[in-house]
Write a protein that holds these residues in place. Structure first.
Motif, PDB file in Angstrom:
ATOM      1  N   ASN A 123      26.714  31.879  43.878  1.00  0.00           N
ATOM      2  CA  ASN A 123      27.439  32.105  42.622  1.00  0.00           C
ATOM      3  C   ASN A 123      28.341  33.332  42.632  1.00  0.00           C
ATOM      4  OD1 ASN A 123      26.242  29.836  41.619  1.00  0.00           O
ATOM      5  ND2 ASN A 123      24.730  30.907  40.380  1.00  0.00           N
ATOM      6  N   LEU A 124      28.009  34.338  43.441  1.00  0.00           N
ATOM      7  CA  LEU A 124      28.860  35.538  43.481  1.00  0.00           C
ATOM      8  C   LEU A 124      29.751  35.538  44.728  1.00  0.00           C
ATOM      9  CD1 LEU A 124      29.850  38.204  42.436  1.00  0.00           C
ATOM     10  CD2 LEU A 124      27.796  39.302  43.346  1.00  0.00           C
ATOM     11  N   ALA A 127      32.109  32.709  44.566  1.00  0.00           N
ATOM     12  CA  ALA A 127      33.309  32.944  43.752  1.00  0.00           C
ATOM     13  C   ALA A 127      34.318  33.779  44.535  1.00  0.00           C
ATOM     14  CB  ALA A 127      32.925  33.639  42.452  1.00  0.00           C
ATOM     15  N   LEU A 148      37.098  33.183  36.096  1.00  0.00           N
ATOM     16  CA  LEU A 148      35.746  33.077  36.656  1.00  0.00           C
ATOM     17  C   LEU A 148      34.785  32.740  35.516  1.00  0.00           C
ATOM     18  CD1 LEU A 148      35.860  36.411  38.726  1.00  0.00           C
ATOM     19  CD2 LEU A 148      36.493  34.121  39.515  1.00  0.00           C
ATOM     20  N   SER A 150      31.396  32.876  33.946  1.00  0.00           N
ATOM     21  CA  SER A 150      30.115  33.573  33.988  1.00  0.00           C
ATOM     22  C   SER A 150      29.181  32.936  32.968  1.00  0.00           C
ATOM     23  CB  SER A 150      30.326  35.068  33.724  1.00  0.00           C
ATOM     24  OG  SER A 150      29.114  35.759  33.740  1.00  0.00           O
ATOM     25  N   LYS A 168      25.729  36.020  37.962  1.00  0.00           N
ATOM     26  CA  LYS A 168      26.825  35.847  37.004  1.00  0.00           C
ATOM     27  C   LYS A 168      27.390  37.188  36.544  1.00  0.00           C
ATOM     28  CE  LYS A 168      27.304  31.378  36.576  1.00  0.00           C
ATOM     29  NZ  LYS A 168      28.595  30.703  36.840  1.00  0.00           N
ATOM     30  N   LEU A 171      30.180  38.803  38.605  1.00  0.00           N
ATOM     31  CA  LEU A 171      31.557  38.324  38.428  1.00  0.00           C
ATOM     32  C   LEU A 171      32.389  39.310  37.609  1.00  0.00           C
ATOM     33  CD1 LEU A 171      30.880  34.521  37.726  1.00  0.00           C
ATOM     34  CD2 LEU A 171      31.578  35.594  39.884  1.00  0.00           C
ATOM     35  N   TYR A 172      31.711  40.091  36.748  1.00  0.00           N
ATOM     36  CA  TYR A 172      32.458  41.076  35.951  1.00  0.00           C
ATOM     37  C   TYR A 172      33.116  42.110  36.865  1.00  0.00           C
ATOM     38  CZ  TYR A 172      29.842  39.489  31.768  1.00  0.00           C
ATOM     39  OH  TYR A 172      29.294  38.771  30.740  1.00  0.00           O
ATOM     40  N   LEU A 174      33.690  41.801  40.045  1.00  0.00           N
ATOM     41  CA  LEU A 174      34.688  41.134  40.885  1.00  0.00           C
ATOM     42  C   LEU A 174      36.027  41.061  40.148  1.00  0.00           C
ATOM     43  CD1 LEU A 174      34.005  37.718  42.697  1.00  0.00           C
ATOM     44  CD2 LEU A 174      36.262  38.529  42.083  1.00  0.00           C
ATOM     45  N   ALA A 175      35.973  40.628  38.883  1.00  0.00           N
ATOM     46  CA  ALA A 175      37.213  40.453  38.105  1.00  0.00           C
ATOM     47  C   ALA A 175      37.905  41.791  37.876  1.00  0.00           C
ATOM     48  CB  ALA A 175      36.905  39.780  36.771  1.00  0.00           C
ATOM     49  N   VAL A 191      37.308  36.759  33.085  1.00  0.00           N
ATOM     50  CA  VAL A 191      36.006  36.086  33.072  1.00  0.00           C
ATOM     51  C   VAL A 191      35.813  35.443  31.708  1.00  0.00           C
ATOM     52  CG1 VAL A 191      33.501  36.449  33.145  1.00  0.00           C
ATOM     53  CG2 VAL A 191      34.995  37.734  34.689  1.00  0.00           C
TER      54      VAL A 191
END
Ligand code: NAP
Length: 261
Positions: A123-124, A127, A148, A150, A168, A171-172, A174-175, A191
């Motif tokens: 999931n991470l 992505a 993305l 989440s 999930k 993803l914050y 990452l974005a 996200v």
């Protein structure tokens, strides 16, 4: 509002069912060409393709497995071979683990480390793999949108499913990093964190849905189309300069814990 999506190529991963399928249909309605990824259910992906084509749109199904990350590059290559480009990525595919959403009764210490590794990898890192594969093309054209998907669980938590929520929440970060790195090339990344969403993939008993809905700001649960519209806005030309943000929808159960029925 002009979404500027006509003839753009959009990849929605995990679009054989649920939020992804609704998002694929919503992009097609805006005139985009839509690639739909599936893992175990090619027939469901083909059904979404048929629906889009039946409505006069263009769609294409491709396999992508977050548990075999080489398939991410293969899927992106297949879309590029088919349509020459990818302008928008919606990283929606998810490894739930088990047969569906995580079981809140599971004790934290009973989750094996292998499950943590598998969840974060799918999931991470999955992505990140999707982003890596589409980014060079977007950069070369000076335009791209990345959304993305989440979950409200990332911030709010729920008992038990640590690996899912942790994957999930990653993803914050990452974005936010990617927004800085790719913004100068015309690429916006955001996200969407849906709360509990009613989809075609998993029926929820009405009593449970009503109980969760009672704790949300709007006193109703989102349906897939609600999330799809939000994603299409963020992942389109209608989004002129919003990047690095997390957008929460009204379905988040614990957003307003003080709210009663
Ligand atoms: N539904 C909710 O209440 C909710 C709430 C918050 C966040 N979300 C997020 O929203 C997104 C969509 O959720 P959903 O409920 O619409 O999901 P869903 O209906 O269960 O669909 C999941 C999709 O991901 C694909 N998939 C499953 N395992 C995969 C894997 N290992 N590798 C690649 N693809 C895989 C499935 O393909 P096949 O069926 O072909 O195998 C399907 O297309 C997810 O990112 C989820 O975390 C959902």
């Amino acid at each position: 509002m002009e979404t500027e999506l006509k003839d753009r190529v959009v990849l929605v991963t995990g679009a054989s069912t649920g939020i992804g399928a609704a998002t694929a249909r919503a992009y097609a309605q805006e005139g985009a060409r839509v690639a739909i990824s599936y893992r175990n259910n090619p027939e469901k992906a083909e059904k979404v393709v048929s629906e889009i084509e039946g409505a006069g749109g263009q769609a294409f199904a491709v396999r992508l497995d977050l548990e075999a990350l080489e398939t991410v590059e293969e899927a992106v290559a297949a879309v590029v071979a088919h349509w020459g480009r990818i302008d928008v990525l919606v990283a929606n595919a998810v490894r739930w683990g088990g047969d569906g959403p995580p079981d809140p009764s599971v004790r934290f210490e009973h989750v094996p480390l292998e499950e943590w590794q598998a969840m974060v990898s799918a999931n991470l890192i999955g992505a990140a793999a999707q982003v890596r594969a589409v980014l060079p093309g977007m950069r070369s054209r000076g335009w791209g949108r990345i959304v993305l998907i989440s979950s409200s669980v990332a911030e709010e938590g729920v008992p038990g499913p640590g690996p899912y929520g942790t994957s999930k929440s990653g993803l914050y970060g990452l974005a936010r990093s990617l927004a800085w790195e790719a913004g100068r090339d015309g690429i916006l990344v955001n996200v969407v964190a849906p709360g509990f969403t009613l989809t075609d993939s998993r029926p929820v008993p009405k009593a449970i849905a009503d109980r969760i809905a009672a704790g949300t700001p709007t006193r109703r649960l989102s349906v897939s189309d609600d999330v799809a519209k939000l994603v299409v806005f963020l992942g389109s030309g209608a989004n002129g300069n919003l990047t690095g943000e997390v957008v929460r929808d009204g379905s988040s159960a614990a957003r307003a814990p003080h709210v009663g029925p």
